[in-house]
Design an enzyme around this catalytic site. Structure first.
Site, PDB file in Angstrom:
ATOM      1  N   PRO A  87       0.849  -1.190   0.000  1.00  0.00           N
ATOM      2  CA  PRO A  87       0.000   0.000   0.000  1.00  0.00           C
ATOM      3  C   PRO A  87       0.886   1.241   0.000  1.00  0.00           C
ATOM      4  O   PRO A  87       1.826   1.322   0.799  1.00  0.00           O
ATOM      5  CB  PRO A  87      -0.774  -0.112   1.316  1.00  0.00           C
ATOM      6  CG  PRO A  87       0.059  -0.997   2.198  1.00  0.00           C
ATOM      7  CD  PRO A  87       0.832  -1.908   1.286  1.00  0.00           C
ATOM      8  N   MET A  88       0.606   2.181  -0.911  1.00  0.00           N
ATOM      9  CA  MET A  88       1.400   3.421  -0.924  1.00  0.00           C
ATOM     10  C   MET A  88       0.522   4.607  -1.305  1.00  0.00           C
ATOM     11  O   MET A  88      -0.100   4.620  -2.375  1.00  0.00           O
ATOM     12  CB  MET A  88       2.585   3.288  -1.892  1.00  0.00           C
ATOM     13  CG  MET A  88       3.682   2.378  -1.349  1.00  0.00           C
ATOM     14  SD  MET A  88       5.105   2.294  -2.436  1.00  0.00           S
ATOM     15  CE  MET A  88       4.476   1.269  -3.757  1.00  0.00           C
TER      16      MET A  88
ATOM     17  N   GLY B 230       7.428  -2.314  -2.295  1.00  0.00           N
ATOM     18  CA  GLY B 230       6.928  -0.939  -2.309  1.00  0.00           C
ATOM     19  C   GLY B 230       7.661  -0.076  -3.322  1.00  0.00           C
ATOM     20  O   GLY B 230       7.374  -0.108  -4.519  1.00  0.00           O
ATOM     21  N   ARG B 231       8.662   0.649  -2.840  1.00  0.00           N
ATOM     22  CA  ARG B 231       9.289   1.683  -3.672  1.00  0.00           C
ATOM     23  C   ARG B 231       9.949   1.160  -4.941  1.00  0.00           C
ATOM     24  O   ARG B 231      10.072   1.900  -5.920  1.00  0.00           O
ATOM     25  CB  ARG B 231      10.306   2.469  -2.825  1.00  0.00           C
ATOM     26  CG  ARG B 231       9.623   3.344  -1.774  1.00  0.00           C
ATOM     27  CD  ARG B 231      10.573   3.748  -0.699  1.00  0.00           C
ATOM     28  NE  ARG B 231      11.065   2.595   0.031  1.00  0.00           N
ATOM     29  CZ  ARG B 231      12.035   2.635   0.936  1.00  0.00           C
ATOM     30  NH1 ARG B 231      12.618   3.776   1.196  1.00  0.00           N
ATOM     31  NH2 ARG B 231      12.409   1.540   1.567  1.00  0.00           N
TER      32      ARG B 231
ATOM     33  N   ASN C 258       8.392  -7.254   4.374  1.00  0.00           N
ATOM     34  CA  ASN C 258       8.415  -6.014   3.600  1.00  0.00           C
ATOM     35  C   ASN C 258       9.629  -5.177   4.004  1.00  0.00           C
ATOM     36  O   ASN C 258      10.101  -5.256   5.135  1.00  0.00           O
ATOM     37  CB  ASN C 258       7.100  -5.237   3.861  1.00  0.00           C
ATOM     38  CG  ASN C 258       7.116  -3.835   3.272  1.00  0.00           C
ATOM     39  OD1 ASN C 258       6.986  -2.855   4.010  1.00  0.00           O
ATOM     40  ND2 ASN C 258       7.291  -3.720   1.987  1.00  0.00           N
ATOM     41  N   GLY C 259      10.121  -4.406   3.035  1.00  0.00           N
ATOM     42  CA  GLY C 259      11.247  -3.498   3.278  1.00  0.00           C
ATOM     43  C   GLY C 259      12.443  -3.857   2.427  1.00  0.00           C
ATOM     44  O   GLY C 259      13.040  -4.917   2.582  1.00  0.00           O
ATOM     45  N   ASP C 260      12.753  -2.978   1.461  1.00  0.00           N
ATOM     46  CA  ASP C 260      13.956  -3.124   0.624  1.00  0.00           C
ATOM     47  C   ASP C 260      13.985  -4.420  -0.177  1.00  0.00           C
ATOM     48  O   ASP C 260      15.063  -4.993  -0.379  1.00  0.00           O
ATOM     49  CB  ASP C 260      15.225  -3.019   1.479  1.00  0.00           C
ATOM     50  CG  ASP C 260      15.377  -1.646   2.103  1.00  0.00           C
ATOM     51  OD1 ASP C 260      14.711  -0.708   1.628  1.00  0.00           O
ATOM     52  OD2 ASP C 260      16.143  -1.513   3.074  1.00  0.00           O
TER      53      ASP C 260
ATOM     54  N   GLN D 199      -6.833  -0.711   2.673  1.00  0.00           N
ATOM     55  CA  GLN D 199      -6.228  -0.448   3.979  1.00  0.00           C
ATOM     56  C   GLN D 199      -6.830   0.811   4.603  1.00  0.00           C
ATOM     57  O   GLN D 199      -7.015   1.818   3.911  1.00  0.00           O
ATOM     58  CB  GLN D 199      -4.718  -0.256   3.824  1.00  0.00           C
ATOM     59  CG  GLN D 199      -3.998  -0.201   5.159  1.00  0.00           C
ATOM     60  CD  GLN D 199      -2.551   0.225   5.039  1.00  0.00           C
ATOM     61  OE1 GLN D 199      -2.257   1.345   4.631  1.00  0.00           O
ATOM     62  NE2 GLN D 199      -1.634  -0.652   5.402  1.00  0.00           N
TER      63      GLN D 199
ATOM     64  N   CYS E  57       2.400   3.455   9.623  1.00  0.00           N
ATOM     65  CA  CYS E  57       2.764   4.716   8.965  1.00  0.00           C
ATOM     66  C   CYS E  57       3.562   5.599   9.929  1.00  0.00           C
ATOM     67  O   CYS E  57       3.106   5.895  11.034  1.00  0.00           O
ATOM     68  CB  CYS E  57       1.521   5.457   8.506  1.00  0.00           C
ATOM     69  SG  CYS E  57       1.965   7.016   7.718  1.00  0.00           S
TER      70      CYS E  57
END
Ligand SMILES: Cc1cc2nc3c(=O)[nH]c(=O)nc-3n(C[C@H](O)[C@H](O)[C@H](O)COP(=O)(O)O)c2cc1C
Length: 345
Positions: free
Chosen positions: A17-18, A228-229, A204-206, A71, A102
């Protein structure tokens, strides 16, 4: 991997989710390129209960993007419960996700999102209110803890599971880290190894390539990974990770109308143009282009073009689709020329 009876297949790769990024158009594109499930940006529960039009718009879901999670965030158990019911009634999401991660001041500073990591009883109260109020699976997304002195995730995972959460996404950072430093996945593995935990654990993360995803599945035993990114200007990352994990080539011929070979530069250019077109169709030319800029600024496609800066600036300032596509074609020509000159550009 399954969330209740939603079968996400083996080793699922999810779109994170972003805010301002995972709108319906981007979610559809990522699904068509291999994302196993997609998440909406977070929606404020207090705005939903006040029926604010902009927030209700975020609940639009297409049948083609399912399975999809919506979300929500907030710090008031009653508002969260009522918002959850509104989401289920209006969007019929496959999954309802609760944001407990967040880090930004306007959310965490007011006690919502990751702010709830400082008030675990309230976080659990919210969770119970929502789980009791809706029939769809409720999941949660959070961080390792508020800061490195308070790494609560191991016990929090058990508590959330006891409240009825059916999957848990863990971003391997604390709130204090915001988005800095490298994500630490080791505690996610610890949660996964806890014999009391039987719900799916999503890392999640990197996560930006197939190798990292594979390591998390193989070494830590996580049930899914969430990206994500690394999707910015690169929605084909799902095909890349999928191909790596499966050792086959995911068929994406239905996703993009071009004869170019999938994952070739020409195909990636077609994907980016399609992304712009989808945005423009949805929000009009000016807003659609504005909305695409984050992706155009971040795309790895144009990396390595010599003296690219002035053209990059022009791409990010273009105001019409015609002007933008002409500049993207020019960048593509430069990329081809650079590759001929130096094949590994
Ligand atoms: C622009 C942006 C918006 C985000 N919005 C949300 C959000 O609405 N809900 C949420 O749970 N996380 C949000 N996140 C966090 C991401 O879902 C993800 O946890 C984080 O970026 C780490 O994953 P990554 O390293 O793959 O990007 C956002 C992140 C970014 C960069």
């Amino acid at each position: 991997m399954k969330i209740r009876n939603i079968d996400l297949g083996p080793r699922p790769v999810l779109l994170a989710p972003m805010e301002d990024v995972t709108d319906i158009g981007f979610r559809l594109l990522c699904r068509s390129l291999g994302a196993s499930m997609v998440y909406s940006e977070f929606v404020a529960s207090d705005a939903l209960v006040r029926m604010v039009g902009k927030s209700l718009d975020k609940l639009r879901v297409s049948p083609d993007e399912r399975p999809v999670a919506i979300q929500i965030y907030g710090k008031d158990p009653i508002a969260m419960r009522d918002a959850a019911q509104i989401v289920v009634e209006k969007a019929h999401p496959d999954v309802l996700d609760l944001n407990f991660g967040c880090p930004v001041k306007r959310v965490a500073g007011k006690g919502a999102g990751a702010g709830l990591l400082q008030n675990i009883p309230l976080l659990l109260d919210i969770t119970r209110h929502v789980v009791d109020a809706v029939s769809v699976p409720v999941t949660a997304k959070t961080r390792l803890g508020w800061d490195s002195e308070h790494l609560v995730i191991t016990s929090l995972a058990e508590q959330l599971q006891d409240c009825g959460i059916e999957a848990l996404t863990i971003h391997g950072r604390t709130r204090a880290q915001m988005y800095q430093g490298q994500a630490d996945h080791s505690l996610i593995g610890e949660v996964r190894r806890n014999p009391r935990i039987h719900i799916p654990i999503i890392a999640n993360g990197d996560i930006a390539d197939g190798k990292t995803a594979q390591r998390l599945f193989d070494d830590l035993g996580v049930d899914a990974v969430m990206v994500g990114r690394a999707t910015f200007g690169c929605p084909w990352i799902f095909k890349e990770i999928r191909d790596h994990l499966d050792g086959t080539s995911l068929d994406v011929s239905q996703a993009i109308s071009t004869d170019a070979a999938p994952l070739s530069d020409a195909w990636k250019l077609a994907v980016l143009k399609q992304q712009v077109n989808l945005s423009v169709e949805r929000c009009g030319e000016r807003s659609g282009i504005l909305h695409s800029r984050r992706h155009l600024a971040a795309t790895p496609l144009f990396k390595g073009i010599p003296d690219f800066r002035p053209l990059r600036i022009a791409i990010l300032r273009a105001e019409t689709t015609e002007e933008l596509f002409a500049l993207m074609d020019e960048a593509f020509q430069k990329l081809c020329a650079a590759r001929e000159h130096k094949p590994n550009v």
